[in-house]
Write a protein that holds these residues in place. Structure first.
Motif, PDB file in Angstrom:
ATOM      1  N   CYS A 124       0.826  -1.218   0.000  1.00 34.97           N
ATOM      2  CA  CYS A 124       0.000   0.000   0.000  1.00 34.97           C
ATOM      3  C   CYS A 124       0.859   1.267   0.000  1.00 34.97           C
ATOM      4  O   CYS A 124       0.545   2.231  -0.695  1.00 34.97           O
ATOM      5  N   VAL A 125       1.945   1.258   0.761  1.00 34.56           N
ATOM      6  CA  VAL A 125       2.764   2.467   0.828  1.00 34.56           C
ATOM      7  C   VAL A 125       3.482   2.688  -0.494  1.00 34.56           C
ATOM      8  O   VAL A 125       3.723   3.834  -0.904  1.00 34.56           O
ATOM      9  N   PHE A 126       3.801   1.617  -1.206  1.00 37.75           N
ATOM     10  CA  PHE A 126       4.436   1.800  -2.503  1.00 37.75           C
ATOM     11  C   PHE A 126       3.434   2.306  -3.534  1.00 37.75           C
ATOM     12  O   PHE A 126       3.788   3.094  -4.418  1.00 37.75           O
ATOM     13  N   VAL A 240      11.901   3.777  -8.153  1.00 37.00           N
ATOM     14  CA  VAL A 240      10.491   3.489  -7.894  1.00 37.00           C
ATOM     15  C   VAL A 240       9.886   2.664  -9.019  1.00 37.00           C
ATOM     16  O   VAL A 240       9.152   1.694  -8.781  1.00 37.00           O
ATOM     17  N   TYR A 241      10.209   3.011 -10.244  1.00 33.93           N
ATOM     18  CA  TYR A 241       9.606   2.304 -11.378  1.00 33.93           C
ATOM     19  C   TYR A 241      10.204   0.909 -11.554  1.00 33.93           C
ATOM     20  O   TYR A 241       9.495  -0.028 -11.944  1.00 33.93           O
ATOM     21  N   SER A 292      15.528  -7.493  -3.058  1.00 27.41           N
ATOM     22  CA  SER A 292      15.905  -6.791  -4.283  1.00 27.41           C
ATOM     23  C   SER A 292      15.418  -5.354  -4.270  1.00 27.41           C
ATOM     24  O   SER A 292      16.125  -4.447  -4.739  1.00 27.41           O
ATOM     25  N   SER A 293      14.215  -5.116  -3.740  1.00 25.10           N
ATOM     26  CA  SER A 293      13.684  -3.757  -3.693  1.00 25.10           C
ATOM     27  C   SER A 293      14.576  -2.837  -2.875  1.00 25.10           C
ATOM     28  O   SER A 293      14.810  -1.676  -3.249  1.00 25.10           O
ATOM     29  N   LEU A 294      15.085  -3.329  -1.760  1.00 24.36           N
ATOM     30  CA  LEU A 294      15.980  -2.512  -0.938  1.00 24.36           C
ATOM     31  C   LEU A 294      17.286  -2.217  -1.668  1.00 24.36           C
ATOM     32  O   LEU A 294      17.825  -1.104  -1.582  1.00 24.36           O
ATOM     33  N   VAL A 295      17.796  -3.194  -2.394  1.00 22.96           N
ATOM     34  CA  VAL A 295      19.023  -2.971  -3.172  1.00 22.96           C
ATOM     35  C   VAL A 295      18.783  -1.924  -4.259  1.00 22.96           C
ATOM     36  O   VAL A 295      19.627  -1.051  -4.496  1.00 22.96           O
ATOM     37  N   PHE A 296      17.613  -1.968  -4.913  1.00 21.80           N
ATOM     38  CA  PHE A 296      17.300  -0.996  -5.954  1.00 21.80           C
ATOM     39  C   PHE A 296      17.204   0.415  -5.378  1.00 21.80           C
ATOM     40  O   PHE A 296      17.687   1.378  -5.986  1.00 21.80           O
ATOM     41  N   ILE A 297      16.581   0.555  -4.213  1.00 21.70           N
ATOM     42  CA  ILE A 297      16.494   1.881  -3.581  1.00 21.70           C
ATOM     43  C   ILE A 297      17.885   2.400  -3.254  1.00 21.70           C
ATOM     44  O   ILE A 297      18.209   3.565  -3.514  1.00 21.70           O
ATOM     45  N   PHE A 298      18.710   1.546  -2.696  1.00 22.59           N
ATOM     46  CA  PHE A 298      20.050   1.973  -2.287  1.00 22.59           C
ATOM     47  C   PHE A 298      20.914   2.362  -3.479  1.00 22.59           C
ATOM     48  O   PHE A 298      21.719   3.292  -3.393  1.00 22.59           O
ATOM     49  N   CYS A 299      20.751   1.675  -4.592  1.00 19.12           N
ATOM     50  CA  CYS A 299      21.609   1.924  -5.762  1.00 19.12           C
ATOM     51  C   CYS A 299      21.087   3.031  -6.672  1.00 19.12           C
ATOM     52  O   CYS A 299      21.889   3.717  -7.317  1.00 19.12           O
TER      53      CYS A 299
END
Length: 339
Positions: A124-126, A240-241, A292-299
């Motif tokens: 929901c937050v995403f 995000v995308y 994977s989502s956390l890695v994408f945010i960090f990178c």
């Protein structure tokens, strides 16, 4: 709601009626696959996800301490990060695979409640983060647009919605024989069929429908002249995308298997060992998506990417005083030799 007996249901690999050598071979083959996937997940995805999540928290907290303000999108991604870190800790229940964690039905229901809270919360937050990006691009002067500028408001709405949804799902887990020991998954096998239907509808289908609307408006509606182009907009918020595509693929697979398990319950069937294998694979894929989502945010997210670049520049840069000292030390012996 009348009580129903779900004591008949069991995992195919634990079915006492399995006696043929072919069935035993299928169980052994399925367990080997699950065991290998579990070891890969624990060895690669969990460390990467936890390290990325901790680094994201450090970056956001550091930026807030320095500037005393946090953007709406950063606040949502911080909320999303915390939810995914909690999901990673819940995913440690797969360590026992190909076997299952043994708990009482009450303890399994409590574990499922907190897992569902984190799962629905992140979804929901995403969805709300995508809506924020959409409104940032078009900037409509509406009351709704002004309302979502208040971070506490929409975070509170998301938390209230996910708490109520998780509570309903906990009620739909079989309420009989809470003292009995059972093989526990985060989505309990002994839950009523309505449990999976409610979870699919309100924790996946409705948020996904809203995300599709956001993408449709983003692609179809013409932005103001002063707004960046669509390509520039996507590049600015690429994290995000990319996460939205990853979440869609992984959670769609997981929810399809959840509904398939519901059809088996309605047919009074426990399924086959292949069905159990695919359900376990879907669960591990869901946890891989959280990492994977956390890695994408960090990178890829702006503030985190800037911190990575700063660290790289500091590692490449040499102290000037030390460089000058080395030059002087090398030049002094050469001057004395020429004399």
């Amino acid at each position: 709601m009348t009580s129903r007996n779900m004591t008949w249901i069991t995992y195919p690999s634990k079915n006492p009626a399995i006696i043929t050598p072919e069935d035993i071979e299928n169980i052994i083959a399925s367990q080997n696959i699950i065991s290998r996937l579990m070891h890969c997940y624990i060895a690669f995805f969990i460390p990467a996800g936890l390290i990325a999540g901790i680094c994201i928290l450090i970056v956001f907290i550091k930026n807030y301490v320095q500037h005393k303000v946090i953007e709406n999108l950063d606040l949502l991604l911080l909320h999303f990060t915390i939810s995914n870190i909690i999901m990673i800790f819940f995913s440690l229940t797969v360590i026992t695979r190909p076997d299952y964690v043994t708990l009482t039905r009450l303890a399994c229901n409590v574990l499922s409640f907190f897992f569902n809270f984190s799962y629905s919360n992140s979804q929901c937050v995403f969805t709300l983060a995508l809506l924020i990006l959409l409104l940032k691009r078009f900037q409509p002067q509406t009351a709704f647009f002004k309302a979502i500028q208040r971070p506490i408001l929409y975070v509170g709405i998301v938390l209230t919605y996910t708490f109520c949804l998780s509570l309903i799902e906990a009620v739909l887990v079989c309420t009989d024989n809470y003292h009995l020991q059972t093989d526990c998954q985060l989505d309990p096998l002994f839950a009523w069929p309505e449990y999976e239907i409610i979870k699919f509808t309100f924790a996946f289908a409705i948020p996904l429908f809203l995300q599709i609307i956001c993408f449709a408006v983003l692609l179809a509606k013409k932005a103001p002249a002063e707004a960046p182009t669509l390509k520039q907009h996507i590049w600015i918020y690429v994290a995000v995308y990319v996460i939205s595509v990853t979440m869609f693929a992984c959670r769609l697979f997981y929810n399809i298997m959840i509904l398939f398990r519901t059809t088996l319950k309605l047919q009074k069937s426990i399924g086959t060992t292949q069905d159990e294998l695919v359900m376990n694979i879907a669960e591990i894929v869901l946890f891989c998506e959280s990492c994977s989502s956390l890695v994408f945010i960090f990178c890829f997210h702006g503030p985190c990417k800037d911190e990575i670049l700063k660290v790289i520049e500091k590692c490449r840069r040499k102290p000037p005083a030390r460089d000058q000292l080395e030059i002087q030390e090398t030049s002094t012996p050469r001057a004395s030799q020429s004399r």
